[in-house]
Design a protein around this motif. Structure first.
Motif, PDB file in Angstrom:
ATOM      1  N   ILE A 103       0.860  -1.187   0.000  1.00 37.13           N
ATOM      2  CA  ILE A 103       0.000   0.000   0.000  1.00 37.13           C
ATOM      3  C   ILE A 103       0.896   1.238   0.000  1.00 37.13           C
ATOM      4  CG2 ILE A 103      -1.722   1.306   1.291  1.00 37.13           C
ATOM      5  CD1 ILE A 103      -2.662  -1.346   2.486  1.00 37.13           C
ATOM      6  N   TYR A 147       0.160   5.740  -9.055  1.00 37.29           N
ATOM      7  CA  TYR A 147      -0.659   4.836  -8.235  1.00 37.29           C
ATOM      8  C   TYR A 147      -2.097   5.333  -8.169  1.00 37.29           C
ATOM      9  CZ  TYR A 147       4.059   3.589  -6.779  1.00 37.29           C
ATOM     10  OH  TYR A 147       5.370   3.224  -6.772  1.00 37.29           O
ATOM     11  N   LYS A 148      -3.004   4.365  -8.123  1.00 38.23           N
ATOM     12  CA  LYS A 148      -4.418   4.716  -7.992  1.00 38.23           C
ATOM     13  C   LYS A 148      -4.738   5.165  -6.573  1.00 38.23           C
ATOM     14  CE  LYS A 148      -6.052   1.558 -11.611  1.00 38.23           C
ATOM     15  NZ  LYS A 148      -6.934   0.403 -11.908  1.00 38.23           N
ATOM     16  N   SER A 149      -4.196   4.487  -5.593  1.00 42.72           N
ATOM     17  CA  SER A 149      -4.417   4.853  -4.195  1.00 42.72           C
ATOM     18  C   SER A 149      -3.359   5.878  -3.780  1.00 42.72           C
ATOM     19  CB  SER A 149      -4.322   3.615  -3.294  1.00 42.72           C
ATOM     20  OG  SER A 149      -5.282   2.657  -3.673  1.00 42.72           O
ATOM     21  N   LYS A 150      -3.831   7.046  -3.349  1.00 42.02           N
ATOM     22  CA  LYS A 150      -2.917   8.134  -2.983  1.00 42.02           C
ATOM     23  C   LYS A 150      -3.172   8.527  -1.527  1.00 42.02           C
ATOM     24  CE  LYS A 150      -2.685   9.902  -7.718  1.00 42.02           C
ATOM     25  NZ  LYS A 150      -2.859  11.088  -8.597  1.00 42.02           N
ATOM     26  N   ASN A 151      -2.378   7.952  -0.653  1.00 36.38           N
ATOM     27  CA  ASN A 151      -2.519   8.211   0.783  1.00 36.38           C
ATOM     28  C   ASN A 151      -1.379   9.111   1.253  1.00 36.38           C
ATOM     29  OD1 ASN A 151      -4.769   6.325   1.215  1.00 36.38           O
ATOM     30  ND2 ASN A 151      -3.246   4.769   0.696  1.00 36.38           N
ATOM     31  N   ASN A 175      -7.755  13.114  -6.066  1.00 33.14           N
ATOM     32  CA  ASN A 175      -8.075  11.892  -5.302  1.00 33.14           C
ATOM     33  C   ASN A 175      -7.038  11.580  -4.223  1.00 33.14           C
ATOM     34  OD1 ASN A 175     -10.408  11.352  -6.885  1.00 33.14           O
ATOM     35  ND2 ASN A 175      -9.101  10.435  -8.475  1.00 33.14           N
ATOM     36  N   ASN A 215      -6.041  11.130  -0.371  1.00 34.89           N
ATOM     37  CA  ASN A 215      -6.568  10.837   0.967  1.00 34.89           C
ATOM     38  C   ASN A 215      -5.568  11.372   1.993  1.00 34.89           C
ATOM     39  OD1 ASN A 215      -8.705   9.352  -0.220  1.00 34.89           O
ATOM     40  ND2 ASN A 215      -7.368   7.568  -0.382  1.00 34.89           N
ATOM     41  N   ILE A 249      -6.298   2.858   6.630  1.00 31.74           N
ATOM     42  CA  ILE A 249      -5.747   2.812   5.270  1.00 31.74           C
ATOM     43  C   ILE A 249      -5.835   1.392   4.716  1.00 31.74           C
ATOM     44  CG2 ILE A 249      -3.613   3.034   3.936  1.00 31.74           C
ATOM     45  CD1 ILE A 249      -2.848   5.371   5.738  1.00 31.74           C
ATOM     46  N   LYS A 302      -9.502   0.669   3.555  1.00 29.99           N
ATOM     47  CA  LYS A 302     -10.025   1.436   2.420  1.00 29.99           C
ATOM     48  C   LYS A 302      -9.225   1.265   1.138  1.00 29.99           C
ATOM     49  CE  LYS A 302     -12.032   5.161   5.222  1.00 29.99           C
ATOM     50  NZ  LYS A 302     -12.006   6.615   5.498  1.00 29.99           N
ATOM     51  N   THR A 303      -7.947   0.885   1.238  1.00 33.31           N
ATOM     52  CA  THR A 303      -7.051   0.898   0.087  1.00 33.31           C
ATOM     53  C   THR A 303      -6.770  -0.510  -0.398  1.00 33.31           C
ATOM     54  OG1 THR A 303      -5.982   2.857   1.022  1.00 33.31           O
ATOM     55  CG2 THR A 303      -4.841   1.754  -0.780  1.00 33.31           C
ATOM     56  N   GLN A 304      -6.822  -0.694  -1.712  1.00 34.16           N
ATOM     57  CA  GLN A 304      -6.443  -1.957  -2.310  1.00 34.16           C
ATOM     58  C   GLN A 304      -4.929  -2.013  -2.491  1.00 34.16           C
ATOM     59  OE1 GLN A 304      -8.588  -2.400  -5.967  1.00 34.16           O
ATOM     60  NE2 GLN A 304     -10.511  -2.939  -4.967  1.00 34.16           N
TER      61      GLN A 304
END
Length: 571
Positions: free
Chosen positions: A86, A182-186, A210, A212, A277, A280-282
């Protein structure tokens, strides 16, 4: 088939050939004097291996061991290893306000500790780190090399001047660049809330890209000065600047579908964010590694070498040697048996003497067996019966055992010994420890008796103290009466003298008051002058602090918005 370590073969080839040459060509002294036919007639045939045969077998075993060390393999294949992680970027606020010490040891050092704790607890994260003030700097791109990341965080110089103010927008832009693939941006912000009153622009940017944005605020609501090497940071009016938690940053996290929390002394804040995280995150395939896989063959030559080695060192003993060995074993067994019977008889005699209340005899016999815990226990019991309590206590203390039954008996008897020595507190402790191992009626009764004895002793001591106190008070009262009578007589004589000297003292006191007033005026004037000097020095010192600058050693990340947020206190 191939060898993974072929160098082993080449390195051992030359000494191996030399050893083989010496084994084959070397002759004994008899072979040098007599020819082979004469030796064959003189030699007695034997079924055992000759010296040369054994050496040849050892040589062959050595060759196969070298082959095993070179690691022969077959069926080479490549295997892809995917690692799902992640991505998260941690942005550390390194502005001057983070030097405030309302959080021990300081806000910035607490932020550093939080990062190190997160690195330790993160098993499925790929972490990048941003340092930001007015501008942003990359400390590390996204990586799962936590050893290197831990080193960077530990050794980074957080005392660098990253410029005034906390530009959250710049930190978001820099983090977004690291997370662009990356699609997930934390993003995790570690800050005291920054110095902006409104984060609407940052919220719009986060929603557009997008992002987070999780926030851990590291500050309190108590106004706190910002320390420097020479004092404290001052504001534009020359006063010491005071900073506190800016809770406006909470809206940034809550409006970007993330979370907000204030710091905790434990790791609850870090764990709650990591858990959120993870839910919610893949996970993303961050890294694909290719690893070669082989079928290992080294155990075949190794097993053959060990088999030959066994043949080389093996030889059947003769019948005579077997007979001698058997006789020796029988003798040794008989010696051990006799010794055991003698020991048993001695213990039996010691136990019999103990039961017959012949404690001196029992002690002398048990003394020979103090090398064991049971022997020490029996010897200590005999000493106790002889009323040698200190020696018995010492012997009990030497017993160290994992047997609960023996430990219970030892503690119980130690309690009895302490009672005999009039050490009731130690006796109470021993009985209590014994009852923790095993519930025993006799031990409980002994413990209750010791408690009663301690209570009676305490009551007796308290009564004695009260009596001593009362006797002392009576003596003091009589003494006070006598002293009072004496003092009354002395006071009467003093009054007469004082009446005569009052007139002279009044004149002197008037003169002294006039002199003291003059001294007070001079001292107050000196204090005023000192305060004026200190105020001038403080203003000069604060101006020097304001103009002082440290060089920035990091390369700035170019962003669209590098301007400071408008605030009355850009620290």
């Amino acid at each position: 088939m191939q060898f993974l370590y072929p160098n082993v073969l080449f390195l051992m080839l030359i000494p191996t050939l030399i050893l083989f040459f010496l084994i084959v060509t070397q002759k004994s002294k008899f072979e040098k004097i007599f020819n082979q036919k004469v030796l064959n007639k003189l030699t007695i045939s034997s079924s055992k291996l000759t010296k040369k045969s054994r050496n040849i077998l050892l040589f062959i075993s050595l060759v196969f061991m070298i082959i095993a060390l070179s690691r022969p393999v077959s069926d080479e294949k490549e295997q892809n290893i995917n690692q799902e992680l992640i991505p998260i970027v941690i942005a550390i606020d390194a502005s001057k306000s983070m030097l405030a010490q309302d959080v021990y040891p300081s806000r910035l050092k607490m932020a550093k500790k939080k990062i190190l704790d997160l690195i330790k607890s993160s098993k499925q994260l790929s972490i990048g780190i941003i340092i930001f003030g007015e501008s942003s700097f990359i400390l590390s791109p996204l990586t799962n090399d936590f050893t290197s990341l831990n080193f960077l965080v530990e050794n980074f110089d957080y005392n660098l001047n990253i410029s005034d103010g906390s530009n959250i927008f710049s930190a978001l832009e820099a983090s977004n660049k690291l997370l662009k693939d990356y699609k997930s941006k934390n993003i995790l912000l570690l800050s005291d809330g920054g110095n902006a009153n409104n984060y609407q622009e940052e919220i719009e940017y986060a929603n557009k890209n997008n992002l987070n944005i999780y926030t851990i605020t590291i500050a309190t609501n108590n106004p706190t000065p910002i320390p420097t090497k020479d004092g404290y940071v001052n504001d534009k009016d020359g006063n010491i600047a005071m900073v506190k938690l800016n809770e406006n940053i909470k809206k940034l996290s809550l409006n970007s579908e993330a979370g907000y929390t204030n710091y905790t002394l434990n790791n609850d804040d870090i764990n709650s964010i990591i858990n959120d995280i993870s839910k919610k995150t893949q996970k993303v395939n961050m890294e694909v590694k290719k690893q070669k896989v082989y079928t290992e063959l080294f155990y075949y030559p190794l097993g053959f070498a060990l088999f030959i080695l066994l043949i080389a060192f093996s030889s059947l003993p003769s019948i005579k040697s077997l007979a001698k060995t058997s006789v020796l074993l029988i003798i040794l067994c008989n010696i051990d048996v006799n010794a055991s019977i003698l020991d048993f008889n001695t213990i039996k005699e010691a136990t019999k003497a103990y039961n017959n209340k012949e404690y001196t005899t029992s002690s002398n016999k048990f003394k020979d067996f103090i090398s064991t815990n049971e022997g020490r226990y029996n010897f200590a019991n005999s000493l106790y019966k002889e009323k040698k309590y200190e020696s018995a206590l010492k012997m009990y203390k030497d017993i160290a055992t994992s047997d609960d039954e023996l430990e219970f008996k030892k503690l119980h008897n130690m309690g009895n010994t302490y009672v005999k020595l009039n050490d009731l507190n130690s006796a109470k402790k021993m009985y209590e420890n014994a009852l923790k191992i095993k519930e025993d009626k006799q031990t409980k009764e002994n413990l209750e008796l010791v408690k009663k004895a301690l209570k009676n002793k305490q009551n007796k001591d308290s009564k004695q103290k009260q009596n001593d106190k009362n006797n002392k008070q009576d003596k003091d009262t009589k003494k006070d009466k006598n002293d009072k009578n004496k003092s009354d007589n002395k006071e009467q004589s003093k009054k007469d003298k004082e009446n005569n000297s009052n007139k002279e003292n009044n004149k002197k006191s008037q003169n002294n008051k006039n002199n003291e007033n003059k001294d007070d005026k001079k001292a107050s004037q000196r204090k005023v002058n000192e305060n004026l000097l200190s105020n001038k020095e403080e203003k000069k010192w604060l101006n020097l602090l304001k103009n002082q600058k440290n060089p920035i050693l990091l390369k700035k990340v170019e962003t669209k918005n590098n301007s400071k947020n408008s605030s009355s206190s850009p620290w």
